[in-house]
Every structure is written in C-alpha cells, then in structure tokens.
Design an enzyme around this catalytic site. Structure first.
Site, PDB file in Angstrom:
ATOM      1  N   GLU A 167      -0.103  -1.209   5.762  1.00  0.00           N
ATOM      2  CA  GLU A 167       0.953  -0.702   6.629  1.00  0.00           C
ATOM      3  C   GLU A 167       0.832   0.791   6.889  1.00  0.00           C
ATOM      4  O   GLU A 167       1.079   1.270   8.002  1.00  0.00           O
ATOM      5  CB  GLU A 167       2.322  -1.005   6.001  1.00  0.00           C
ATOM      6  CG  GLU A 167       3.514  -0.716   6.911  1.00  0.00           C
ATOM      7  CD  GLU A 167       4.043   0.706   6.771  1.00  0.00           C
ATOM      8  OE1 GLU A 167       4.852   1.118   7.615  1.00  0.00           O
ATOM      9  OE2 GLU A 167       3.636   1.418   5.816  1.00  0.00           O
TER      10      GLU A 167
ATOM     11  N   ASP B 171       0.840  -1.195   0.000  1.00  0.00           N
ATOM     12  CA  ASP B 171       0.000   0.000   0.000  1.00  0.00           C
ATOM     13  C   ASP B 171       0.877   1.247   0.000  1.00  0.00           C
ATOM     14  O   ASP B 171       2.087   1.183   0.262  1.00  0.00           O
ATOM     15  CB  ASP B 171      -0.952   0.009   1.194  1.00  0.00           C
ATOM     16  CG  ASP B 171      -0.223  -0.027   2.539  1.00  0.00           C
ATOM     17  OD1 ASP B 171       0.785  -0.751   2.644  1.00  0.00           O
ATOM     18  OD2 ASP B 171      -0.673   0.662   3.478  1.00  0.00           O
TER      19      ASP B 171
END
Length: 488
Positions: free
Chosen positions: A182, A119
């Site tokens: 994350e 991400d």
C-alpha cells in the site's frame, strides 16, 4: 398480516438476544490485553518496508504471520498472486501475495470485508526516533514502533475483536483483504479487485477500511476522502545549463517562466485561480453544515504544534470544509533548479514544477486537466516567452463520498456510543486513499472508514505510536461494531 409482523419482530428480538453481552466481551478483551500487545510487538519486529526491494522477504514473512493468525482463528486463507513489479531499472521482482481470507460462512448473516495493509514506511533510529522503530516500546501509555498505528495495530485490533467474539459467537461473516504494498501505490491490487468482484466480493455486504485515524481524541468515522490530480510543468530554455555571467540578461530563463506560471495557480488565501475549477463542486447542504458544527477539533493546538503562523480561515467549520470538502492546490517543488547547500551561478536549461489539485465530488479528472492546461497555456502565451513548455497530468485518483445514513454507519455510531459513551464525529479527510473509490466503483458495496488511530500518532513520521487505550478500546469498538452490524 398481524402474524407476519409478530414473526418479524420476534425474529429480530431473538437475534439480538442471542448476541453475547457486550460487558462479557469487553472483560475478555481487558483480560487479554497484554497478549494483544505482545502480538503487536511480534508484528512490529518485522521490517516490512515496501519501498525497499531488499526487504521483499520481510513483506512475505509479514503476510505469512497474518495468515497464521487468521488460520488460528479458524479462517480459510488464499494467498492471491499479483505477478511482478516493473521497476524503472528494468528489473521485475515478484510482488508479495495478497491475503483473501474468510471466517465463517452463514448465508443467513451479513458479510463484512475488512481492508488493511501490512507494509510500512521506512524507519531508522538515526532519523530521529527516540527508540528502535522495529522494537515495540511502551512509554507513558503509548506503544511506539513503525506500523503500530499505520496499519498493523489496527488490523490486529480487528483480529483480536474476532477472537473475543468467538468465545461466544461471531455474529457476522468476516472477510479480510490484506496487502503488503500500500505504501508504494498498491501495484496489482486494483486489477485483483476487478478479477475477484464476481467471486470473493460477491457475497460481501459491507467493506470497512481500518487505515484511518481520528482528528481529535474523540472517536470518529470517515465518510469521504478527496481525490488527487498531479501535474508537471516542464520549461526548457536551452539544451544545457548556462553560466549566468555569460548569458544572464540575454536569455529568457526557464526558471523565471516556471515561477511566473506557478504564481498564476493559487492566491495567498488558498483560492484556486484556474477558471471553472469550482464549477463542479457539490454545493454545501444544511445537513452537512451541521456535521461540521458538531465535530471536535482544536485547530489552534494544531497550529501551535506545527509552528504555523496563521491559517487562511478563522473558524473551525470553515477550516474543516476547506481541508476536506473543497478542492485545494499545492505546489510541491521544482526539479532541475539548484537546491544544494552553497552557491552556484547557473541558469538551469530545464526545470520542472510539480503541483497537485485535491479533487472533490463532482470534479472530473479529464475536465480538470483541460482547465489546467488551458489556463497555463493562456498565461504562457501572454508572457510572450520563446521557451518550450510541456504540461503533463501524471496521476489522478478519484474522490470518494458515502451516505452516513446507511446501516453500516448506524452500526459504527452505535458501537462508538457503546464503547466510548460519546457521539461519533462524522468526518471527511483531505487526503486520498485510491483503493476506497476503486472498491466503490468496482463492487458497488457500502464502504466506511472505521479507524482507531489517534490524532498525534505520527504515521509515516518519527516515533509513530498508538496509545494502549486506543488499541484496547479500539478492539472493543470492532467487537461492538460487528455485533451492531448483525442487528441492522
């Protein structure tokens, strides 16, 4: 006895001789670098912004793209479900799955697990990007695009290294744990690590984090991070905001109390004023002191780049230690006070001050929390204010520190020398990566941060990039590292 020594020596020599020559591996990587850049282009094109609920499908698409790449390399992949995410508005969207993958399973060989995240932070052209953030753009030797450095490019470099080694032989067993949340705190991941400790991690010897960068143009290995403990101070003087023309001078104001309390936390040199806060800090050893002397870091250039007038210390060594191996306290803002453009003559009824303390070994969160609360309550009592105060520790992450003499670090240093023809800098970083200390606490494995990001890559910022040199030579670094690890 002599026969046993000969046999062990012969086994080691035979093992090292069976590894493919590094120059052949490096030639393969050089010959395929345009393919690697194209793969990065495909990954960057997916807008896997985990902070945007509307991009949740993009996160899943990114997970599947990484899954396909690992399967192409012959790996087995499990998409481990994390359940749902509980949001403040009461909604519970499903979390994207986590990749648990494995390439090769030879019980005679070491097993290393790479952690990374797929991400990215939000990015828009109108935020100040020079090019479309999700369209990889190469300029002057740099590859610009969101996720190029943090962390898609670094994950791809490992996968590309595996591919290059597979043309000859993959010298160790390789596992991957890749997540897609994350940037928003990795919800569900800590629990998954605990659940899979006796299965997925049971045969893992080493864990390598790819999500890191160098502090200069010289390659480095990170062996420590600071933790973080975040606090809120809430002060209330009334049930609703007051007019300063009517109440100014007759009401003890919440904002004044808060500013006073914040001023008692740290002095102008950065020294924390909370009694006992430094008591548990690990003493500086001569060995560690020498590491700081060797590190290449141009702090004057950093000062000019960010327009900083002056640092609190004058030497490279002291600055590096103050930003990584000693605690620091930063005040982040005040919620509730008027901050919009223009003027407003209001006395806020309630304000919240926000600050955090970066923790280092061997500071304990519970002890630090008590020290902070005792200090602030004492200072507030001395002020003799009738207002209401509430102090809260809202989140905390542990510091992490490893032993640079472990085989994992020896392999990393040898690989850097082989690829970059220089000695690696061994560094600690001032930031916090919560999953690292959690890996250590739960699995007990040897852990190292081996990243290939440059010092000016601007992760999280506008015009994020990774230099083509770092991307390609970094691929060679991971290949050399896996070969060196096989020889330890």
């Amino acid at each position: 006895m002599i026969s046993l020594v000969f046999l062990l020596s012969f086994t080691t020599i035979t093992s090292e001789a069976s590894l493919a020559p590094s120059d052949q591996i490096f030639q393969y990587i050089d010959a395929h670098q345009h393919e690697y850049v194209q793969r990065l282009r495909e990954w960057v094109a997916i807008e896997s912004d985990s902070s945007n609920l509307l991009k949740r499908q993009d996160l899943i698409e990114m997970i599947h793209l990484a899954e396909e790449r690992i399967k192409y390399l012959g790996g087995t992949v499990e998409l481990a479900e994390l359940g749902v995410q509980e949001l403040h508005n009461g909604s519970t969207p499903r979390l994207p799955p986590v990749i648990l993958a494995e390439l090769k399973k030879d019980p005679k060989k070491h097993t290393v697990c790479f952690y990374g995240h797929l991400d990215v932070q939000p990015a828009r052209l109108e935020d100040g990007w020079a090019s479309e953030p999700y369209n990889l753009t190469e300029k002057d030797g740099s590859l610009y695009g969101r996720g190029t450095s943090d962390d898609k490019g670094q994950i791809l470099a490992v996968l590309n290294a595996v591919e290059a080694l597979q043309q000859y032989e993959l010298p160790v067993n390789v596992k991957f744990l890749l997540e897609a949340m994350e940037e928003v705190g990795s919800p569900g991941l800590l629990k998954l690590v605990e659940e899979r400790n006796s299965t997925f991690f049971s045969d893992v010897d080493y864990i390598v984090i790819t999500d890191s960068s160098w502090i200069s143009n010289k390659p480095s290995i990170t062996y420590g991070t600071r933790g973080n403990s975040y606090f809120l101070i809430e002060v209330e003087c009334a049930k609703k905001d007051l007019h300063s023309g009517t109440f100014g001078g007759i009401v003890p104001e919440a904002t004044s109390d808060l500013i006073y309390l914040l001023s008692t936390l740290v002095d102008s040199s950065g020294h924390i004023l909370i009694p006992g806060i430094y008591d548990a800090v690990a003493p500086l050893t001569e060995k560690e002191k020498k590491l700081y002397e060797k590190i290449e870091w141009d702090f004057k250039k950093l000062k000019d780049t960010f327009g900083i007038r002056n640092f609190t210390y004058n030497t490279k060594e002291e600055l590096l230690m103050r930003k990584s191996r000693y605690p620091s306290l930063s005040i982040h803002g005040i919620e509730g006070a008027f901050s919009a453009p223009g003027t407003k003559t209001v006395i806020p009824a309630r304000v919240i001050g926000k600050f955090s303390i970066r923790l280092v070994p061997h500071m304990d969160r519970s002890v630090v929390t008590k020290q902070v609360m005792d200090h602030l309550n004492k200072k507030f009592a001395e002020r003799n204010s009738p207002n209401h105060i509430e102090i809260t520790n809202v989140q905390a992450s542990k510091p992490w520190l490893s032993d640079t003499d472990e085989p994992l670090y020896l392999a990393g240093r040898k690989a850097i020398e082989k690829v970059f023809h220089t000695e690696a800098d061994l560094t600690r970083i001032g930031g916090t990566i919560p999953i690292v200390s959690h890996f250590q606490d739960v699995t007990g494995k040897s852990i190292m941060l081996l990243g290939i990001g440059g010092p000016d890559d601007a992760p999280h910022g506008q015009n994020e990039k990774i230099n083509r040199y770092n991307f390609i030579e970094g691929t060679k670094l991971y290949a050399a590292f896996l070969q060196e690890l096989a020889s330890t």
